[in-house]
Scaffold this active site. Structure first.
Site, PDB file in Angstrom:
ATOM      1  N   GLY A  14       0.811  -1.212   0.101  1.00  0.00           N
ATOM      2  CA  GLY A  14       0.066  -0.017   0.059  1.00  0.00           C
ATOM      3  C   GLY A  14       0.867   1.187  -0.222  1.00  0.00           C
ATOM      4  N   ASN A  16       1.452   3.246  -2.475  1.00  0.00           N
ATOM      5  CA  ASN A  16       0.527   4.180  -3.403  1.00  0.00           C
ATOM      6  C   ASN A  16      -0.651   4.571  -2.568  1.00  0.00           C
ATOM      7  OD1 ASN A  16       1.614   4.578  -6.351  1.00  0.00           O
ATOM      8  ND2 ASN A  16       1.826   2.422  -5.936  1.00  0.00           N
ATOM      9  N   MET A  92      -4.594  -7.193  -6.816  1.00  0.00           N
ATOM     10  CA  MET A  92      -4.117  -7.972  -7.777  1.00  0.00           C
ATOM     11  C   MET A  92      -5.326  -8.860  -8.259  1.00  0.00           C
ATOM     12  SD  MET A  92      -1.116  -7.277  -7.747  1.00  0.00           S
ATOM     13  CE  MET A  92      -0.035  -8.448  -8.409  1.00  0.00           C
ATOM     14  N   ARG A  93      -6.548  -8.451  -8.452  1.00  0.00           N
ATOM     15  CA  ARG A  93      -7.522  -9.020  -9.425  1.00  0.00           C
ATOM     16  C   ARG A  93      -8.137  -8.015 -10.635  1.00  0.00           C
ATOM     17  NH1 ARG A  93      -8.613 -13.307  -6.545  1.00  0.00           N
ATOM     18  NH2 ARG A  93      -7.908 -13.327  -4.166  1.00  0.00           N
ATOM     19  N   ASN A 109      -6.310   2.848 -11.860  1.00  0.00           N
ATOM     20  CA  ASN A 109      -5.410   1.860 -11.497  1.00  0.00           C
ATOM     21  C   ASN A 109      -3.899   2.547 -11.955  1.00  0.00           C
ATOM     22  OD1 ASN A 109      -4.318  -0.731 -10.974  1.00  0.00           O
ATOM     23  ND2 ASN A 109      -3.929  -1.297 -12.964  1.00  0.00           N
ATOM     24  N   HIS A 111      -0.191   1.359 -13.017  1.00  0.00           N
ATOM     25  CA  HIS A 111       0.617  -0.084 -13.645  1.00  0.00           C
ATOM     26  C   HIS A 111       1.915   0.489 -13.858  1.00  0.00           C
ATOM     27  CE1 HIS A 111       1.186  -3.717 -15.665  1.00  0.00           C
ATOM     28  NE2 HIS A 111       1.895  -3.015 -16.574  1.00  0.00           N
ATOM     29  N   GLN A 175       8.049   7.327  -9.263  1.00  0.00           N
ATOM     30  CA  GLN A 175       7.191   7.887 -10.190  1.00  0.00           C
ATOM     31  C   GLN A 175       5.920   7.805  -9.973  1.00  0.00           C
ATOM     32  OE1 GLN A 175       8.314  10.518 -12.193  1.00  0.00           O
ATOM     33  NE2 GLN A 175      10.135   9.958 -11.052  1.00  0.00           N
TER      34      GLN A 175
HETATM   35  C1  GRF Z   1       2.903  -0.949  -7.771  1.00  0.00           C
HETATM   36  O1  GRF Z   1       3.992  -1.121  -8.410  1.00  0.00           O
HETATM   37  C2  GRF Z   1       1.752  -0.824  -8.697  1.00  0.00           C
HETATM   38  O2  GRF Z   1       2.153  -0.208  -9.799  1.00  0.00           O
HETATM   39  C3  GRF Z   1       1.242  -2.103  -8.901  1.00  0.00           C
HETATM   40  O3  GRF Z   1       1.391  -2.893  -7.876  1.00  0.00           O
HETATM   41  C4  GRF Z   1       2.233  -2.266  -7.073  1.00  0.00           C
HETATM   42  C5  GRF Z   1       1.671  -1.819  -5.730  1.00  0.00           C
HETATM   43  O4  GRF Z   1       2.560  -1.112  -4.619  1.00  0.00           O
HETATM   44  N1  GRF Z   1      -0.017  -2.243  -9.563  1.00  0.00           N
HETATM   45  P1  GRF Z   1       2.128  -0.488  -3.347  1.00  0.00           P
HETATM   46  O5  GRF Z   1       1.078  -1.616  -2.523  1.00  0.00           O
HETATM   47  O6  GRF Z   1       1.309   0.513  -3.665  1.00  0.00           O
HETATM   48  O7  GRF Z   1       3.300  -0.482  -2.643  1.00  0.00           O
END
Ligand code: GRF
Length: 202
Positions: A14, A16, A92-93, A109, A111, A175
């Site tokens: 988590g 992000n 992850m789904r 989302n 990526h 980034q």
């Molecule tokens: C990130 O690299 C995101 O781009 C991908 O999963 C990862 C999640 O990282 N979808 P976090 O859980 O936000 O640290």
């Protein structure tokens, strides 16, 4: 202007999510995270929510007869918290029609690659194996495909000769932490207009 209410779905650490929460709390974006939902009981994302006094739920796919009822539960939680924009942050789904229909062009989302290159799992490893010199990350709206929805923002990073999956992932993640809150902020300001595949930033 009223705060945009966010719901975040996350399966893991988590980071992000944390950057989105922080941007909200310091008023950098006109939004507030109201609920965090995880499909993994031990996801650190749930701890982060707790630390910030944000409602948080573990929803276990295995305790539902099918994916539709699992997603109905998630939709119910999102609606209960009056969520206007859903942010997938390491969820992850694949999102199914039950959620998509309730939040059309209201699910984002992040990526870790420059889409449409290297969709799906292990994007950073895919980029290294392919040998690209530039990679990066993409924030996009979610549609029924795997990482195929309209692109909102992208950021690039160099791929260095001595990169490993870890070093490249770290450079990309820095980034991600910038462009994801930024995309949410643009949405909150009503500055994103979807025109077919293109997202115009007003
Ligand atoms: C990130 O690299 C995101 O781009 C991908 O999963 C990862 C999640 O990282 N979808 P976090 O859980 O936000 O640290």
């Amino acid at each position: 202007m009223e705060l945009l209410t966010l719901g975040v779905l996350a399966s893991g650490r988590g980071s992000n999510l944390q950057y989105i929460i922080d941007a909200c709390e310091r008023g950098a974006i006109n939004a507030a995270v109201k609920v965090v939902i995880s499909d993994k009981e031990n996801a650190y994302a749930l701890e982060r929510a707790k630390k910030h006094g944000i409602a948080n739920y573990f929803v276990d796919l295995k305790s539902f007869p099918d994916k539709e009822s699992y997603e109905q539960r998630i939709v119910k939680l999102l609606k209960d918290h009056k969520v206007q924009l859903v942010c997938l942050a390491g969820y992850m789904r694949l999102v199914g029609p039950t959620m998509l229909n309730q939040f059309p062009m209201r699910i984002m989302n992040i990526h870790p690659a420059l889409l449409p290159s290297f969709a799906g799992l292990h994007a950073q490893r895919q980029a290294l194996e392919y040998g690209v010199k530039i990679s990066g990350c993409t924030v996009h709206f979610v549609d029924e495909g795997m990482d195929t929805g309209p692109i909102i923002l992208q950021a690039q990073v160099p791929v260095l000769d001595d990169d490993t999956e870890e070093t490249l992932s770290k450079r990309i993640l820095e980034q991600e932490h910038i462009i994801y809150p930024k995309a949410v902020g643009l949405f909150a300001q009503g500055r994103l207009r979807v025109e077919g595949r293109r997202v115009v930033v007003k």
